[in-house]
Design an enzyme around this catalytic site. Structure first.
Site, short mmCIF file in Angstrom:
data_model
loop_
_atom_site.label_atom_id
_atom_site.label_comp_id
_atom_site.label_asym_id
_atom_site.label_seq_id
_atom_site.Cartn_x
_atom_site.Cartn_y
_atom_site.Cartn_z
N HIS A 59 -44.95 -76.18 7.63
CA HIS A 59 -44.26 -77.68 7.87
C HIS A 59 -43.56 -77.71 7.08
O HIS A 59 -42.47 -78.59 7.30
CB HIS A 59 -45.68 -78.54 7.53
CG HIS A 59 -46.26 -78.14 5.93
ND1 HIS A 59 -46.95 -77.37 5.57
CD2 HIS A 59 -45.42 -78.82 4.81
CE1 HIS A 59 -47.30 -77.28 4.14
NE2 HIS A 59 -46.54 -78.39 3.81
N ASP A 63 -48.36 -71.69 9.43
CA ASP A 63 -47.85 -72.45 8.66
C ASP A 63 -47.14 -72.28 7.66
O ASP A 63 -47.51 -71.59 6.09
CB ASP A 63 -48.68 -73.35 8.30
CG ASP A 63 -48.00 -74.38 7.04
OD1 ASP A 63 -47.34 -74.59 7.39
OD2 ASP A 63 -49.07 -75.50 6.27
N GLY A 102 -47.36 -81.71 -3.45
CA GLY A 102 -46.04 -80.79 -3.70
C GLY A 102 -46.53 -79.85 -4.29
O GLY A 102 -46.01 -78.63 -4.90
N SER A 157 -47.82 -77.53 -1.55
CA SER A 157 -47.33 -76.72 -0.38
C SER A 157 -46.52 -76.12 -0.68
O SER A 157 -45.71 -75.99 -0.84
CB SER A 157 -47.10 -77.70 0.49
OG SER A 157 -48.10 -78.18 1.09
N SER A 160 -51.20 -74.64 2.17
CA SER A 160 -51.29 -75.29 3.56
C SER A 160 -51.76 -76.85 3.17
O SER A 160 -50.47 -77.86 3.72
CB SER A 160 -51.92 -74.88 4.23
OG SER A 160 -51.42 -75.61 6.41
#
Length: 482
Positions: free
Chosen positions: A216, A245, A332, A334, A350
């Protein structure tokens, strides 16, 4: 070729996270126990967690329908294999392999069928499910946004699966994507600042230096910098979201030094030598630029998570094939590193629910799948074996085929909160919910130091640019937590 200072710092970013919480927890005794006992010995063998996937795959092929998943007993360093029925030959085969046979009720086929039903009837924002081989059931979770008719529908669907097949529970907070993980990386998108984290340095298939982060993040922005307002130093080569992802991001300078290591804080650096599939029951560590180093346990594989779509009002963004853990994470985090003590890269952060104060559950994109899809390699040739390491399908270990869960609305996943994870300001990410993250402007991101607790991170350049040494120093004073 010359080695620019920024790319060098950037390389360090990709590797780990800023301030570490309890780096000392990383150095645990008996990390790599060797196997004991002969092939025909009835005494269970002692395994390393990384040995479990291969044996699970072999037993799955050997036992056929009698095999119902496996998991790792980290305390005893033993492997438990679920079997359906009371065939002594099946039990003997498991025992001869050095594992412990455990008779269960639900077959892999039954759990796969149940997963299909959930996919068809329970794909709504705020729900998630995963097969737990330790209980031989599907664990369904519903966050605080699932209410009214949606909650009633979810409960009735779970009940329709039959007794002992699935259970449903409330999950604190709401399921959201989480941006950052390793050191902070920055981009501009949609008129605002985007912040994510670098997971692992890799070598792209064309031999160029690159890194993996969340998909993402790569969907949200094309070019990334190692400082808040700095010039781009890396460009997205491939971003997959939804469905999976992960993103492969190549350094713009082909001379960039990109060491395969994670800075664990307290002066400790973990060399990442290979990629490995997660194992239920296995201890893992997560580095995040918001919350630092935290450890916990893998609780499920091939998890399906249904996020509220931020790009399609009223829509559902479904992400499948994920690793579920009880490791905490916050906005924050990810894209960051999930790894093991022996230097195996396991996942990329994720999303999830909860926080590092009250706890929660966090989901990770398997690194092995990302490497296979991009053709990248990890470490000193360690990534090349990703296919072998992942040979024991998550479905084999957990009891439910990844294919069943992965089919859930892959198309819808694409919108899953890319804005939430990546759009949050660094300061806001540390304590704010998904909504706060997405709304934070680039200026807010400058508070990265507050997020992770590392004073050095507060300076935009330092957050991403330090070779983790500064963050490590600050992190070393913190105690570890889950």
């Amino acid at each position: 070729m010359s080695h620019k200072r920024i790319p060098k710092r950037k390389a360090a970013i990709a590797v780990g996270s800023v301030a570490a919480l309890g780096a000392a927890a990383l150095l645990l005794p008996n990390a790599n126990a060797s196997q004991t006992g002969g092939a025909g010995d009835a005494t269970p063998k002692t395994f390393r967690a990384n040995d479990v996937p291969t044996l699970a795959s072999q037993l799955s092929s050997q036992l056929g329908g009698a095999y119902a998943g496996a998991y790792y007993d980290a305390g005893k360093k033993q492997m438990v294999v679920n079997m359906v029925g009371s065939d002594s030959n099946v039990a003997d085969a498991i025992t001869k392999a050095g594992a412990i046979p455990h008779q269960v009720r639900n077959s892999t086929a039954a759990l796969k069928a149940a997963a299909k039903t959930l996919r068809a009837k329970a794909t709504m924002p705020g729900t998630a499910w995963v097969v737990d081989p330790r209980t031989n059931e599907i664990k369904v979770s519903a966050d605080s946004t699932v209410s009214g008719s949606h909650w009633d529908s979810l409960q009735s669907t779970v009940k329709s699966l039959g007794s002992g097949v699935a259970t449903v529970k409330r999950s604190g907070g709401s399921f959201k994507t989480l941006v950052s993980g390793g050191d902070a990386i920055f981009a501009q998108a949609n008129g605002g600042g985007v912040r994510c984290s670098l997971g692992f340095n890799v070598t792209a298939s064309d031999g160029s230096p690159a890194f993996l982060t969340a998909g993402h993040c790569g969907v949200a922005a094309k070019q990334w910098s190692d400082s808040q307002n700095g010039q781009p130093v890396a460009t997205v080569d491939k971003a997959t979201f939804p469905g999976n992802d992960f993103s492969l991001v190549k350094y713009d300078d082909p001379g960039t030094q990109a060491p395969s290591e994670v800075n664990a804080g307290n002066g400790q650096t973990v060399q990442i030598t290979k990629a490995a599939d997660a194992v239920v029951g296995q201890q893992v560590f997560r580095m995040g630029s918001t919350t630092g180093l935290h450890n916990g346990t893998v609780t499920g594989l091939d998890a399906t998570v249904n996020f509220q779509s931020e790009t399609n009002p009223g829509g559902t963004d479904t992400v499948t094939g994920l690793i579920q853990t009880d490791v905490c994470a916050e906005a924050g985090d990810s894209g960051g590193s999930l790894f093991t003590q022996d230097g195996s890269a396991v996942g990329l952060t994720s999303g999830g629910s909860g926080d590092c104060k009250s706890g929660g559950e966090t989901f990770f994109q398997p690194v092995t799948a990302a490497l296979q899809a991009t053709g990248a390699t990890l470490g000193a040739g360690g990534g090349a074996g990703a296919g072998d390491q992942s040979g024991a399908g998550a479905g084999d270990q957990s009891g439910a085929g990844a294919g069943d869960q992965s089919g859930a609305g892959a198309g819808d996943q694409s919108g899953a909160g890319a804005g939430d994870q990546s759009g949050a300001g660094a300061g806001d990410q540390s304590g704010a919910g998904a909504g706060d993250q997405s709304g934070a402007g680039a200026g807010d991101q400058s508070g990265a130091g507050d997020q992770s607790g590392a004073g050095d991170q507060s300076g935009a350049g330092d957050q991403s640019g330090q070779s983790m040494g500064n963050g490590a120093s600050d992190g070393s004073a913190l105690t570890s937590g889950n």
